[in-house]
Design a protein around this motif. Structure first.
Motif, PDB file in Angstrom:
ATOM      1  N   ILE A 170       0.822  -1.157  -0.183  1.00  0.00           N
ATOM      2  CA  ILE A 170      -0.056  -0.020  -0.025  1.00  0.00           C
ATOM      3  C   ILE A 170       0.960   1.264  -0.084  1.00  0.00           C
ATOM      4  CG2 ILE A 170      -1.803   1.313   1.383  1.00  0.00           C
ATOM      5  CD1 ILE A 170      -3.064  -1.087   2.327  1.00  0.00           C
ATOM      6  N   LEU A 171       1.979   1.241   0.887  1.00  0.00           N
ATOM      7  CA  LEU A 171       2.705   2.567   1.023  1.00  0.00           C
ATOM      8  C   LEU A 171       3.694   2.882  -0.242  1.00  0.00           C
ATOM      9  CD1 LEU A 171       3.507   2.153   4.720  1.00  0.00           C
ATOM     10  CD2 LEU A 171       2.151   3.870   3.604  1.00  0.00           C
ATOM     11  N   GLU A 172       3.781   1.742  -1.165  1.00  0.00           N
ATOM     12  CA  GLU A 172       4.550   2.030  -2.379  1.00  0.00           C
ATOM     13  C   GLU A 172       3.525   2.809  -3.253  1.00  0.00           C
ATOM     14  OE1 GLU A 172       5.221  -2.082  -3.801  1.00  0.00           O
ATOM     15  OE2 GLU A 172       7.186  -1.915  -2.889  1.00  0.00           O
ATOM     16  N   ARG A 173       2.094   3.032  -3.120  1.00  0.00           N
ATOM     17  CA  ARG A 173       1.418   3.647  -3.883  1.00  0.00           C
ATOM     18  C   ARG A 173       0.725   4.872  -3.437  1.00  0.00           C
ATOM     19  NH1 ARG A 173       0.777   4.632  -7.433  1.00  0.00           N
ATOM     20  NH2 ARG A 173      -1.261   4.325  -8.072  1.00  0.00           N
ATOM     21  N   ILE A 174       0.855   5.016  -1.882  1.00  0.00           N
ATOM     22  CA  ILE A 174      -0.045   6.142  -1.537  1.00  0.00           C
ATOM     23  C   ILE A 174       0.870   6.604  -0.251  1.00  0.00           C
ATOM     24  CG2 ILE A 174      -2.057   5.419  -2.036  1.00  0.00           C
ATOM     25  CD1 ILE A 174      -2.731   4.743   0.961  1.00  0.00           C
ATOM     26  N   SER A 175       0.781   7.840   0.157  1.00  0.00           N
ATOM     27  CA  SER A 175       1.197   8.387   1.315  1.00  0.00           C
ATOM     28  C   SER A 175       0.288   8.474   2.456  1.00  0.00           C
ATOM     29  CB  SER A 175       1.986   9.720   0.987  1.00  0.00           C
ATOM     30  OG  SER A 175       2.407  10.437   1.997  1.00  0.00           O
ATOM     31  N   ASP A 176       0.787   7.862   3.606  1.00  0.00           N
ATOM     32  CA  ASP A 176      -0.445   7.997   4.731  1.00  0.00           C
ATOM     33  C   ASP A 176       0.420   7.883   5.908  1.00  0.00           C
ATOM     34  OD1 ASP A 176      -2.211   7.100   6.765  1.00  0.00           O
ATOM     35  OD2 ASP A 176      -3.700   6.495   5.109  1.00  0.00           O
ATOM     36  N   PRO A 177       0.457   8.907   6.759  1.00  0.00           N
ATOM     37  CA  PRO A 177       1.383   9.103   8.012  1.00  0.00           C
ATOM     38  C   PRO A 177       0.965   8.124   8.975  1.00  0.00           C
ATOM     39  CG  PRO A 177       0.676  11.144   7.096  1.00  0.00           C
ATOM     40  CD  PRO A 177      -0.246  10.397   6.256  1.00  0.00           C
ATOM     41  N   LYS A 178      -0.351   7.701   8.996  1.00  0.00           N
ATOM     42  CA  LYS A 178      -0.910   6.718   9.786  1.00  0.00           C
ATOM     43  C   LYS A 178      -0.392   5.363   9.581  1.00  0.00           C
ATOM     44  CE  LYS A 178      -4.894   9.267  11.679  1.00  0.00           C
ATOM     45  NZ  LYS A 178      -6.469   9.148  11.906  1.00  0.00           N
ATOM     46  N   LEU A 179      -0.247   5.043   8.594  1.00  0.00           N
ATOM     47  CA  LEU A 179       0.033   3.663   7.972  1.00  0.00           C
ATOM     48  C   LEU A 179       1.344   3.727   8.070  1.00  0.00           C
ATOM     49  CD1 LEU A 179      -2.000   2.884   4.882  1.00  0.00           C
ATOM     50  CD2 LEU A 179      -2.346   1.937   7.049  1.00  0.00           C
ATOM     51  N   GLU A 180       2.181   4.584   7.751  1.00  0.00           N
ATOM     52  CA  GLU A 180       3.823   4.883   7.981  1.00  0.00           C
ATOM     53  C   GLU A 180       4.236   4.346   9.498  1.00  0.00           C
ATOM     54  OE1 GLU A 180       6.076   4.796   5.951  1.00  0.00           O
ATOM     55  OE2 GLU A 180       5.551   5.553   4.114  1.00  0.00           O
ATOM     56  N   ALA A 181       3.426   4.950  10.390  1.00  0.00           N
ATOM     57  CA  ALA A 181       3.599   4.808  11.918  1.00  0.00           C
ATOM     58  C   ALA A 181       3.359   3.455  12.074  1.00  0.00           C
ATOM     59  CB  ALA A 181       2.607   5.755  12.541  1.00  0.00           C
ATOM     60  N   LEU A 182       2.280   2.873  11.466  1.00  0.00           N
ATOM     61  CA  LEU A 182       1.920   1.383  11.882  1.00  0.00           C
ATOM     62  C   LEU A 182       3.138   0.486  11.409  1.00  0.00           C
ATOM     63  CD1 LEU A 182       0.120  -0.805  12.893  1.00  0.00           C
ATOM     64  CD2 LEU A 182      -1.247  -0.684  10.448  1.00  0.00           C
ATOM     65  N   ALA A 183       3.657   0.825  10.161  1.00  0.00           N
ATOM     66  CA  ALA A 183       4.634   0.005   9.647  1.00  0.00           C
ATOM     67  C   ALA A 183       5.932   0.187  10.361  1.00  0.00           C
ATOM     68  CB  ALA A 183       4.849   0.632   8.300  1.00  0.00           C
ATOM     69  N   ASP A 184       6.113   1.433  11.157  1.00  0.00           N
ATOM     70  CA  ASP A 184       7.359   1.252  12.004  1.00  0.00           C
ATOM     71  C   ASP A 184       7.033   0.455  13.030  1.00  0.00           C
ATOM     72  OD1 ASP A 184       8.456   3.340  10.368  1.00  0.00           O
ATOM     73  OD2 ASP A 184       7.592   4.807  11.521  1.00  0.00           O
ATOM     74  N   GLN A 185       5.739   0.496  13.587  1.00  0.00           N
ATOM     75  CA  GLN A 185       5.769  -0.507  14.929  1.00  0.00           C
ATOM     76  C   GLN A 185       5.757  -2.016  14.453  1.00  0.00           C
ATOM     77  OE1 GLN A 185       1.800   0.236  16.251  1.00  0.00           O
ATOM     78  NE2 GLN A 185       2.028   2.491  16.095  1.00  0.00           N
ATOM     79  N   VAL A 186       5.428  -2.212  13.035  1.00  0.00           N
ATOM     80  CA  VAL A 186       5.482  -3.779  12.853  1.00  0.00           C
ATOM     81  C   VAL A 186       6.875  -4.013  12.553  1.00  0.00           C
ATOM     82  CG1 VAL A 186       4.811  -5.544  11.201  1.00  0.00           C
ATOM     83  CG2 VAL A 186       3.058  -3.829  11.771  1.00  0.00           C
ATOM     84  N   VAL A 187       7.701  -3.201  11.984  1.00  0.00           N
ATOM     85  CA  VAL A 187       9.137  -3.438  11.760  1.00  0.00           C
ATOM     86  C   VAL A 187       9.713  -3.475  12.855  1.00  0.00           C
ATOM     87  CG1 VAL A 187      11.137  -2.690  10.868  1.00  0.00           C
ATOM     88  CG2 VAL A 187       9.032  -2.453   9.274  1.00  0.00           C
ATOM     89  N   ASP A 188       9.524  -2.785  14.026  1.00  0.00           N
ATOM     90  CA  ASP A 188      10.168  -2.876  15.358  1.00  0.00           C
ATOM     91  C   ASP A 188      10.056  -4.119  15.843  1.00  0.00           C
ATOM     92  OD1 ASP A 188      11.584  -1.638  17.600  1.00  0.00           O
ATOM     93  OD2 ASP A 188       9.994  -2.025  18.466  1.00  0.00           O
TER      94      ASP A 188
END
Length: 812
Positions: free
Chosen positions: A201-219
């Protein structure tokens, strides 16, 4: 690993086979065996969706539709269309998507677990979350294929619903594969699926909330699930991510761990995080080595450190190894991925292929030795085709690069360049379908035209350049061109780019005489302090290394003249690092600065419109010669109107022509150029003309056919002072006996609208087409210019004339 003549490392072979052998294996199996099997036995062509209860020979055991398999199948067929073309795959995806939208959710909006063939719920929704996640993955991929915002919105909503359930400490958990289950349990499997979807999803759209979620998952994947004592990933943790003091403490679900770690590689690439990429690669290797069965071969599915292995073998776990090692072979020069790929590949072919038993496809699971079972109750429709498609695409890219490592991680590429979306989509050169059947009759052309008019006008609405709607239109048009032509890409340009003030490279108060390449990025207002270095890479002689970051922060080009000459950037260089230009006269001074490692101050300030990428969409069918025919139609509308007649319908006719010539080999190269920004100063066409000049291919342009508003009436209006071309157009009308009243303007300059940008091309001849005859012209640039106001007969008559013109221009 071999070396090329320049000393670069190349990968011409994997184990004992060359790249082409693996490519041919994947291509044949995917398109000649796997997809025909599903087309005949498992796809519900009538109602939509997938029926996976199949025996080895394709016998349908029951017609129920498990929600996991519907979401996964939607992803597979949307991905097929997005990367290999083929309207038949999109049709399967569309029917599946519609079936799910109409039947898949309960009264609370949650995805049920199972449906019967007609769409009646047979298994209610649960709080496990996986059903919604797999549907979300399918919907977002479908949205990429069609530009359907509803599907993307629903995908994101489904993702958040699953995350809400998993974040609830009271959420019941009953994971049969885990030794102990309890409410609120955190699993590696859920994080694996989450990062897979978030990356896409984030390859196609910019969404700060989803980016924050991705940070949590990666961590969580990198730090929480990682067990430093065992150097392996745990599968199950407490809700607070603490390692449990029970049977889960040493439980390693090796299949999930291997799968998760390869999925972290594309996420690391999306983030441009080399540290994370290398760490995940090393952990990926560790898990393969631990999972490998030294006695019988293959990787085990699970293990408990103090209790031994779960010794059965599943195909998906083997294939996750093959996907991850292929990623590493494409993007690194590591030796071990090729070793493990070859080893696992041969094992899978030997143990899992059903050919030796007289059946198609592969065995999904078995005991430690993968003993054959004469009957099964399910066929796999996700991991198996995903592995084939991902690896086939990677092999195509590797062969196209002649085995060279991708170079993705080269420092000078600049993370800012990619983060700002400046890299154009690579030309698609994969497996091409012959799509002439889509437009082989008037009835099929009418169906195709109607479908595209619905997608690009009725569904999309107004789509001026520089809007999200135009971006979605560009991707839709690209998919159609990709299905027909072997070279197709999005060609990004900027609607606005301006230099603010004067660029500066200063050494001890002395300013170099410099210019700036148009379309480059700028520095901060303050600029930066750096040292000039030689690069001599990709035609860029010099770079300036920022002393505060240690990275190359700007480029310096040298003009071919004594003084500074203007430059114009295209492709991946658009909005790349700041790019200064010096004349030949200043090269000795720059060389002295390099020799002395002298510090300079560098600054260039620019303004541009980067928020919404703006594109031309280009599709090319290479001919026997470089002589090129370019047919142009713009795809943008003005604000407040769908722009159906002006000019989306004409762009669709251009796509129909691409389908009509697909799978053929012409004498002259044919390019379909669908431009943006025609309504705003012909910026797309101006950019493409510049591109041709910079690439040195402007001399190859022989004929320009500009098409604008071909559905104002059945009477095509041709304008050109080229007597031979005008005579050819007239003869075509006579020969086809169109029963229309064409308009000819032999004294009109054909260099109009988008075509005006090609006036300087040295060898180009051309004709401009418009139309008249109906009252639809009155709706021009108003809200009334919608899909309902498009005369369908005009599409057919224009298509016939232009198809014949393109054929006859091969011989002119």
């Amino acid at each position: 690993m071999e070396k090329d003549t320049a000393g670069g490392r190349i990968r011409a072979h994997i184990a004992s086979r060359d790249l082409e052998a693996f490519r041919n294996h994947y291509r044949h199996y995917l398109f000649e065996e796997y997809l025909p099997f599903w087309d005949q036995h498992g796809i519900d062509h009538e109602l939509g969706g997938f029926m996976c209860s199949l025996d080895h020979d394709g016998t349908l055991i029951n017609t129920d539709k498990h929600m996991w398999y519907q979401g996964r199948g939607l992803w597979v067929y949307s991905y097929l269309y997005n990367h290999f073309g083929g309207g038949q795959y999109l049709e399967v995806a569309k029917k599946t998507r519609d079936f799910l939208i109409h039947h898949g959710r309960d009264e609370n909006g949650d995805w049920v677990m199972g449906l019967d063939r007609q769409g009646n719920a047979v298994s209610p929704a649960t709080r496990r979350g996986y059903a919604g996640m797999f549907v979300a993955e399918g919907l977002q991929e479908y949205a990429k294929a069609t530009g359907d915002q509803e599907s993307m919105d629903l995908a994101i909503d489904s993702l958040w619903r699953a995350m809400k359930a998993w974040d609830d400490p009271t959420c019941p958990s009953d994971e049969s594969y885990i030794p102990v289950s309890y409410p609120g349990m955190r699993t590696l499997g859920s994080h694996m699926v989450a990062i897979l979807i978030l990356t896409q999803i984030l390859e196609r759209i910019s969404d700060p909330k989803l980016e924050a979620l991705a940070d949590q998952v990666v961590d969580a994947i990198e730090n929480r699930f990682w067990n430093p004592e065992y150097q392996l990933l745990n599968e199950a943790l407490g809700h607070d991510y603490r390692r449990p003091d029970d049977a889960n403490e040493d439980f390693i679900y090796l299949g999930h761990a291997i799968e998760t770690l390869w999925m972290m590689l594309p996420e690391a690439m999306r983030r441009k995080d080399r540290r994370l990429f290398d760490l995940m690669a090393e952990r990926f290797r560790r898990h393969i080595e631990v999972a490998w069965d030294d006695v019988c071969g293959g990787v085990f599915r699970a293990a408990q450190i103090h209790g031994g292995y779960t010794v059965d073998k599943v195909l998906w776990a083997q294939e996750e190894v093959l996907v991850g090692t292929m990623i590493l072979m494409e993007h690194t020069d590591l030796e071990w991925p090729a070793h493990w790929f070859g080893r696992v590949f041969e094992y899978v072919e030997d143990r899992f292929s059903l050919k030796q038993y007289g059946f198609p496809l592969y065995i999904e699971s078995g005991d430690r030795k993968v003993k054959f079972r004469p009957h099964v109750e399910r066929k796999e429709n996700y991991h198996h085709p995903r592995h084939m498609m991902c690896n086939l695409l990677a092999l195509e890219r590797m062969i196209e690069a002649r085995g060279k490592i991708s170079g993705f991680w080269e420092e000078e590429m600049g993370s800012a360049q990619l983060a700002m979306g400046a890299v154009e989509k690579p030309a698609k050169t994969g497996v091409i379908q012959d799509t002439r059947h889509l437009v082989e009759s008037p009835e099929k052309r009418a169906t195709y035209f109607e479908k595209m008019l619905q997608v690009l006008c009725s569904d999309l609405g107004p789509h001026p350049s520089g809007t999200r709607e135009f971006e979605r239109a560009a991707w839709i048009v690209l998919r159609e061109l990709e299905s027909a032509f072997p070279v197709s890409f999005l060609d990004r340009y900027l609607d606005k780019w301006e230099l603010v003030g004067f660029p500066e490279i200063i050494h001890r108060g002395k300013r170099l005489a410099i210019g700036v390449a148009e379309n480059c990025a700028g520095t901060s207002d303050a600029g930066f302090n750096g040292i000039i270095e030689r690069l001599d890479r990709d035609g860029i002689p010099y770079g300036i290394r920022d002393l505060s970051t240690g990275k190359i922060a700007a480029y310096i080009n040298v003009s071919k003249d004594v003084g500074v000459q203007p430059e114009y950037l295209i492709g991946k260089d658009v909005l790349s690092l700041p790019r200064f230009v010096i004349g030949i006269q200043d090269v000795p001074f720059v060389e002295l600065l390099i020799k002395d490692q002298a510090q300079v101050q560098a600054r260039v300030r620019v303004v541009y419109a980067p928020e919404i990428p703006t594109y031309n969409i280009v599709g090319t069918l290479p001919g026997k010669s470089c002589d090129e025919i370019v047919l142009i139609a713009h795809a943008d509308s003005v604000i407040m109107t769908q722009g159906a007649n002006d000019n989306t319908a004409t762009a669709i006719i251009a796509l129909m022509l691409a389908q009509a010539f697909s799978g053929t080999r012409l004498d002259r190269t044919l390019t379909i150029l669908v431009t943006g920004s025609e309504e705003y100063g012909y910026m797309g066409a101006k950019h493409y003309a510049k591109r041709k000049e910079i690439e040195g291919t402007a001399k190859d342009l022989k004929f320009i056919i500009n098409c604008d508003s071909l559905t104002y009436g059945p009477n095509l209006w041709a304008s050109t002072r080229d007597e031979e071309l005008m005579g050819l157009v007239k003869k075509i009308h006579v020969d086809l006996d169109m029963k229309t009243e064409p308009i000819y303007s032999p004294d009109a300059d054909w260099w109009m609208n988008d075509a005006s940008c090609f006036r300087s091309m040295p060898n180009a001849r051309g004709v401009n087409f418009n139309s008249r005859g109906y009252s639809t012209l009155a709706a021009n640039h108003t809200p009334d210019d919608d899909a309902e106001n498009v005369p369908r007969d005009c599409a057919e008559s224009s298509f016939l004339v232009l198809r014949e013109l393109l054929n006859r221009l091969q011989e002119l």
